[in-house]
Write an enzyme that holds these catalytic residues in place. Structure first.
Site, PDB file in Angstrom:
ATOM      1  N   LYS A 155       0.818  -1.198   0.000  1.00  0.00           N
ATOM      2  CA  LYS A 155       0.000   0.000   0.000  1.00  0.00           C
ATOM      3  C   LYS A 155       0.856   1.254   0.000  1.00  0.00           C
ATOM      4  CE  LYS A 155      -3.681  -2.525   1.939  1.00  0.00           C
ATOM      5  NZ  LYS A 155      -5.046  -2.524   2.371  1.00  0.00           N
ATOM      6  N   ASN A 156       1.996   1.132  -0.608  1.00  0.00           N
ATOM      7  CA  ASN A 156       2.949   2.232  -0.640  1.00  0.00           C
ATOM      8  C   ASN A 156       2.849   2.913  -1.987  1.00  0.00           C
ATOM      9  OD1 ASN A 156       5.484   3.409  -1.478  1.00  0.00           O
ATOM     10  ND2 ASN A 156       6.398   2.576   0.375  1.00  0.00           N
TER      11      ASN A 156
END
Lengths: 434, 398
Positions: free
Chosen positions: B179-180
């Site tokens: 989720k970066n």
């Protein structure tokens, strides 16, 4: 697991005799202020992963303190301004830390932190000319903005760029051009707004898109009833459910620490020249003791996904905007354009100086000017100097309707689940294991 | 100087990068250029970084103990005398982590990165910078730092390396940091450079991510970008089928379905697909009427064409079916309300079915639309304010 814990909290509290219940619904203002001030001076190792986001930490803390009605001592204020000055890039914009590459998100945070601190020294430290140049460099051919040099283009970038430009009075045609087109292309079939064209409607991006459109005076181009419909559906707290992310692949557990949402409690102070008057302090707590977790930077807020404390802001923020768009909404619904203020039981009186004043039919007022119906499909090509005042005028404008969500339930949820059931000590953290 | 570095660069070539290579470091600050030679085979440090990923950060050998970095003078981030929000790592057994902020900063890999950065950007017009340990940059706790990835891209461009390797390198980091923003953006940059040949691999990769988290927002955006930029539409609708069979509530899959139906060059567009998709949505609704997604999907199919929605008998019919079944009726009532607000004439059967689900035995609204709103306020009390507002914003009923 998380849901069970939340239900247990509710169960516990509502079993208490009424007089004992109320203490759980108080915002522990002093505790929070203490925690925040302490954090400003020192943050533990769990925040290492936010090393490229320190302006955000500043902003969340400072703004929360301000919303709680407190202020900082001179030394801290001095330190903040000095620190953020070091984060300012010589060619404009603010990075995540001293010397880091400028980024729109950290620019947004830094600028708003400095505005919140206020005063001559703080405000004059912002190099507006260079910042304008930076924003222009971030402008993309699609009409949107990149988050940083060579970075991703999405609706967040549009909002942060436009918002900063607006509040600093450097918004102009060149920055505005085609932004409306881009954001419009991000409104999905569900009614909400996605990060990029084609992606799923999402609470966080909906806020960004809607707010940006208001600031450039093109909000009439969005399908507002559709946006309201999905937003109020998805923003509902149903008995309190907390979202979290479990990264199954590596046996690591994310833990959210969501502090508190001050929208429905403290509401927007009229002293803020911000597009929206409320912010949320979000602290990410990383599990200590052997398991190194990662910062979860995802904002959930979509159909059939769980509720998360931070959406109190994104959705609540949308609610605050929508309340002031009643005339446009009615127009899009094909209803006669009469101002109708429904006092109801949940009026948001604190949100604006001029809240609640009824206007008679068709009466023009300076606040109404920006909401005059515009020609469909045409963007406001002649953004004169006045466009920089649109945001401020907007939040000063009258509220035309009650909040369309259950404000009390939201407050309850936040106070019970995010503030925690600690016995008197400052505890904003989820202390249980998730 | 210019010709010298260019000459050296041409002698080395990109192939050297993988096996082992040398770097030149020009220390501009001291007004002399230094030549720093260090090797970087698959050094222990690199291996540690690559194999262990972010979560093993604390096991890393500190930068000060790595011979290949010995000649680089670290330039720690300068917080100034009165920093706010200073982050101090905890004391631990790991020697590089101390509670002393300055020592931490000196040993923070970012300090070495700053050094490289300073020199790289200060070289006017000379872009050839053969960096070592490119694999280190971006593989550690710096994974969330936008500038590190940006710098990496500059180096990758300058070195003209084989980006298949880079993609492979990014794979593991992506899985660990799914989720970066920075990593997904970097991935997109690499994939774009590699072009259409990489389309199926990227679709496969996102599929893997979805097997762990079927709603990962970044992965979905990436997948959509791949389809539009690199192709691979052939099996996409079938993939949506698969995901929805797995979890009919997966709104991301519904969204993807809409994406495919409206944008796939192979399917003919919304007009052509509408009929069968309406049938699909209705089937899903009847299976789980409390599922909001297919209701929204149905509305979406008639976007900009709301009269057709109102006139499609299947829509009113599915509302009726759900209400008669006395199952979760909130969405059905919502749809009825939408139909009414576009001047749909409800059948008596529908009216009776609506009244039958009302908790209030004696509804007071004579106006049917208002009655629906009142019922909604009772069966869906948490949204009572919203339904109240809907009542006031119904257009005049015929």
């Amino acid at each position: 697991m998380v849901q069970n814990h939340v239900f247990r909290i509710y169960d516990l509290v509502f079993r208490l005799p009424p007089h004992a219940q109320s203490v759980n619904f108080e915002l522990r203002r002093d505790n929070h202020i203490e925690y925040l001030t302490k954090s400003l001076k020192q943050l533990g190792p769990s925040f290492t992963v936010l090393d490229a986001n320190r302006p955000w930490l500043c902003y969340w803390i400072i703004h929360s303190i301000a919303l709680l009605g407190d202020c900082l001592d001179d030394k801290l204020e001095y330190g903040i301004v000095d620190f953020l000055q070091r984060c300012q890039d010589p060619n404009g914009g603010y990075g995540g830390g001293p010397g880091q590459m400028p980024h729109l998100a950290t620019t947004y945070a830094a600028v708003n932190a400095l505005i919140t601190v206020g005063g001559q020294r703080s405000l004059s430290s912002i190099d507006r000319k260079k910042l304008y140049a930076f924003l222009l460099r971030m402008k993309d051919a699609s009409g949107g903005f990149r988050m940083h040099d060579g970075g991703e283009v999405d609706v967040r970038a549009c909002y942060t760029a436009i918002s900063v430009a607006s509040v600093l009075n450097i918004l102009d045609d060149r920055l505005i051009q085609s932004v409306g087109d881009y954001i419009l292309s991000c409104q999905t079939h569900e009614g909400g707004i996605a990060g990029e064209p084609g992606s799923e409607a999402h609470g966080g991006y909906t806020f960004c898109g809607l707010a940006a459109m208001v600031l450039i005076n093109e909000v009439n181009r969005l399908d507002l009833p559709g946006l309201i419909n999905i937003n109020y559906y998805d923003s509902i707290i149903l008995g309190g459910r907390l979202d979290w992310h479990y990264v199954r692949s590596r046996k690591q557990i994310w833990r959210y620490c969501i502090s508190f949402k001050l929208y429905s409690v403290g509401a927007a102070s009229p002293n803020y020249r911000l597009a929206l008057g409320c912010e949320l302090a979000i602290f990410y707590v990383i599990e200590l003791g052997g398991i190194q977790a990662r910062v979860e930077c995802g904002f959930q807020g979509r159909t059939n996904k769980l509720v998360d404390g931070c959406y109190s802001f994104w959705q609540g923020g949308v609610a605050a905007i929508i309340q002031r768009l009643h005339l446009l909404v009615n127009e899009q619904l094909g209803l006669p354009n009469t101002f109708k203020y429904d006092c109801g039981t949940e009026s948001d009186n604190d949100s604006s100086d001029s809240g609640g004043e009824p206007y008679s039919d068709g009466e023009a007022s300076p606040e109404n000017d920006i909401r005059q119906p515009m020609q469909e499909g045409k963007s406001n090509a002649s953004a004169a100097i006045g466009v920089n005042d649109d945001g401020y005028k907007f939040i000063k404008g009258p509220i035309g309707m009650t909040p369309l969500f259950n404000s009390m339930a939201l407050q309850q949820y936040i106070l019970l689940c995010s503030q925690g059931l600690s016995k008197g000590k400052s505890n904003l953290l989820w202390s249980s294991d998730y | 100087r210019e010709s010298l570095t260019a000459g050296l660069a041409s002698r080395l070539g990109p192939g050297v990068f993988l096996g082992g290579f040398c770097g030149w470091f020009w220390n501009n600050g001291h007004n002399m250029w230094g030549c720093v030679h260090f090797t970087c085979r698959k050094s222990l440090a690199t291996q540690v970084d690559m194999n262990r990923g972010v979560e093993e950060e604390r096991e890393r050998i500190p930068m000060s103990q790595r011979p290949e970095w010995a000649d680089i003078r670290p330039v720690p981030q300068d917080d100034g005398p009165n920093p706010v929000v200073p982050i101090t790592p905890m004391s631990s057994a790991k020697p590089w982590i101390t509670s002393e902020p300055y020592t931490w900063r000196m040993n923070d890999p970012h300090a070495h990165f700053n050094s490289l950065k300073k020199s790289f950007f200060s070289i006017q017009g000379i872009t050839l910078f053969l960096a070592v340990n490119v694999k280190t940059i971006g593989s550690s706790v710096d994974a969330y730092k936008a500038e590190v990835w940006q710098f990496r891209r500059l180096i990758l461009d300058a070195l003209n390396v084989d980006l298949h390797e880079e993609l492979h390198f990014v794979d593991q980091i992506t899985k660990d940091n799914s989720k970066n923003y920075q990593i997904w953006h970097h991935r997109r940059w690499v994939a774009e450079k590699l072009g259409t040949q990489i389309a199926s691999k990227e679709l496969e990769f996102t599929r893997e991510i979805f097997s762990q988290d079927a709603k990962n927002y970044h992965a979905w955006s990436h997948r959509q970008w791949v389809l539009q930029a690199l192709g691979g539409w052939e099996n996409e609708l079938a993939y949506c089928d698969e995901l929805l069979e797995d979890d009919i509530f997966n709104n991301s899959a519904w969204n993807q379905r809409y994406f495919v139906v409206t944008r796939s060059p192979l399917l003919g567009g919304l007009e052509v697909m509408r009929d069968s998709e309406v049938a699909y949505a209705i089937k899903a609704i009847l299976a789980k009427p409390e599922n909001e997604s297919p209701w929204r999907y149905l509305r979406g199919l008639y976007k900009n064409n709301v009269n057709s929605l109102v006139n499609d008998p299947r829509v009113a019919s599915v509302c009726l079916d759900v209400l008669l079944d006395k199952r979760d009726c909130v969405h059905a009532l919502n749809m009825v309300l939408d139909l009414l607000s576009h001047h749909h004439q409800p059948s008596n059967e529908l009216k009776d079915a609506v009244d039958a689900v009302s908790p209030d035995p004696k509804p007071s609204d004579s106006n049917f639309a208002e009655r629906v709103c009142s019922i909604l306020q009772l069966v869906d009390p948490i949204r009572a304010s919203y339904w109240r507002w809907r009542k006031t914003s119904m257009p005049a009923q015929d």
